[in-house]
Each structure stands twice: as structure tokens, then as C-alpha cells.
Design an enzyme around this catalytic site. Structure first.
Site, short mmCIF file in Angstrom:
data_model
loop_
_atom_site.label_atom_id
_atom_site.label_comp_id
_atom_site.label_asym_id
_atom_site.label_seq_id
_atom_site.Cartn_x
_atom_site.Cartn_y
_atom_site.Cartn_z
N GLY A 1 0.80 -1.22 0.00
CA GLY A 1 0.00 0.00 0.00
C GLY A 1 0.83 1.26 0.00
N ASP A 2 1.95 1.23 0.71
CA ASP A 2 2.86 2.37 0.72
C ASP A 2 3.31 2.69 -0.70
OD1 ASP A 2 4.75 4.32 1.86
OD2 ASP A 2 6.30 2.83 1.42
N ALA A 3 3.70 1.67 -1.43
CA ALA A 3 4.17 1.87 -2.81
C ALA A 3 3.03 2.29 -3.73
CB ALA A 3 4.81 0.58 -3.32
#
Length: 139
Positions: free
Chosen positions: A18-20
Site C-alpha cells: 500500500g505504501d508503494a
């Protein structure tokens, strides 16, 4: 990935993806806004992707009743996950909430809900640009 597969993924792995996924939306937005210098891009991107900004966005999602019950479940999976990393420049609570935010984004990406992911990313960008996420760490 099948329905069962993404349901088995732990919160930290969802947050990693999700960060990416969220960062790509932010980077694309900034470049489309005409920013091209890497140092400027990085500096401005932190207003969108920092733990404090993400935690503030979660508060706004709650306030605006933006997420479904399932989406909140995946947020909680990330928030409650036992991470072996620690908060940098923010409180442990803020860091955990931002991990939940990232897990939610990872769930949407992994489950193939790209329209919903795009919708939430656009909403997040709007909130940051409207100044609704500024220094909500002290709430």
C-alpha cells in the site's frame, strides 16, 4: 491473486504494498502539476505520504464516513499488526495508524479494486491540498 489469497496476507505485507501503491498516485499527481526537480518532488511528497498526513487522513475518513466495514477491517489489520520497525519523527500511535492506512491501500491494490484505490487516492490528495491534514498529530 484469488479472493482467498489476499485475505490471508498479513497487515505489514499489505502496508508494504500500500505504501508503494499510494506513493505512485502522489508522484504522478506532483509531476502532472509540473514539478520535476527530485528534491522539490520529495519535499512536497512528504506532505502527502508522511505518517502524520496519513493518520490525519484516517481521521478525516472516519469523520466523512468514507470507508466500508470491510475497508475498516483491513485498516485495523495493518494498524494492529506487530511491526518490528519503530516510529521515526512521530508517535507510536500515529505510526500505527499510518500503517493501517497503507494496509488499506495495499488491500485495495491486491484485491484488484483499482477504481476504489484511485477514488481514495484522489480524495486524499484533495484533503491535503485543502489543508485538512495539517498538524492533526495533536488531536
Amino acid at each position: 491473486m484469488t479472493d482467498t489469497d489476499y485475505k490471508q496476507v498479513n497487515g505489514i505485507a499489505l502496508a508494504y504494498l500500500g505504501d508503494a501503491a499510494y506513493e505512485v498516485y502522489i508522484r504522478q499527481h506532483l509531476i502532472q502539476d509540473g514539478l520535476t526537480k527530485p528534491t522539490k518532488l520529495h519535499h512536497i511528497a512528504t506532505h502527502y505520504v508522511s505518517a502524520k498526513a496519513q493518520a490525519a487522513l484516517v481521521d478525516l475518513m472516519k469523520e466523512d464516513q468514507l470507508l466500508s466495514e470491510t475497508e475498516w477491517d483491513y485498516f485495523k489489520r495493518g494498524r494492529n499488526a506487530n511491526s518490528h520497525t519503530h516510529a521515526k519523527n512521530t508517535s507510536v500511535l500515529t505510526y500505527r495508524i499510518s500503517t493501517g492506512f497503507e494496509a488499506l491501500m495495499g488491500y485495495l491494490k491486491l484485491s484488484g479494486q483499482t477504481d476504489r484505490l484511485s477514488e481514495l487516492a484522489a480524495w486524499c490528495i484533495e484533503q491535503v491540498e485543502a489543508g485538512r491534514t495539517e498538524d492533526n498529530d495533536n488531536k
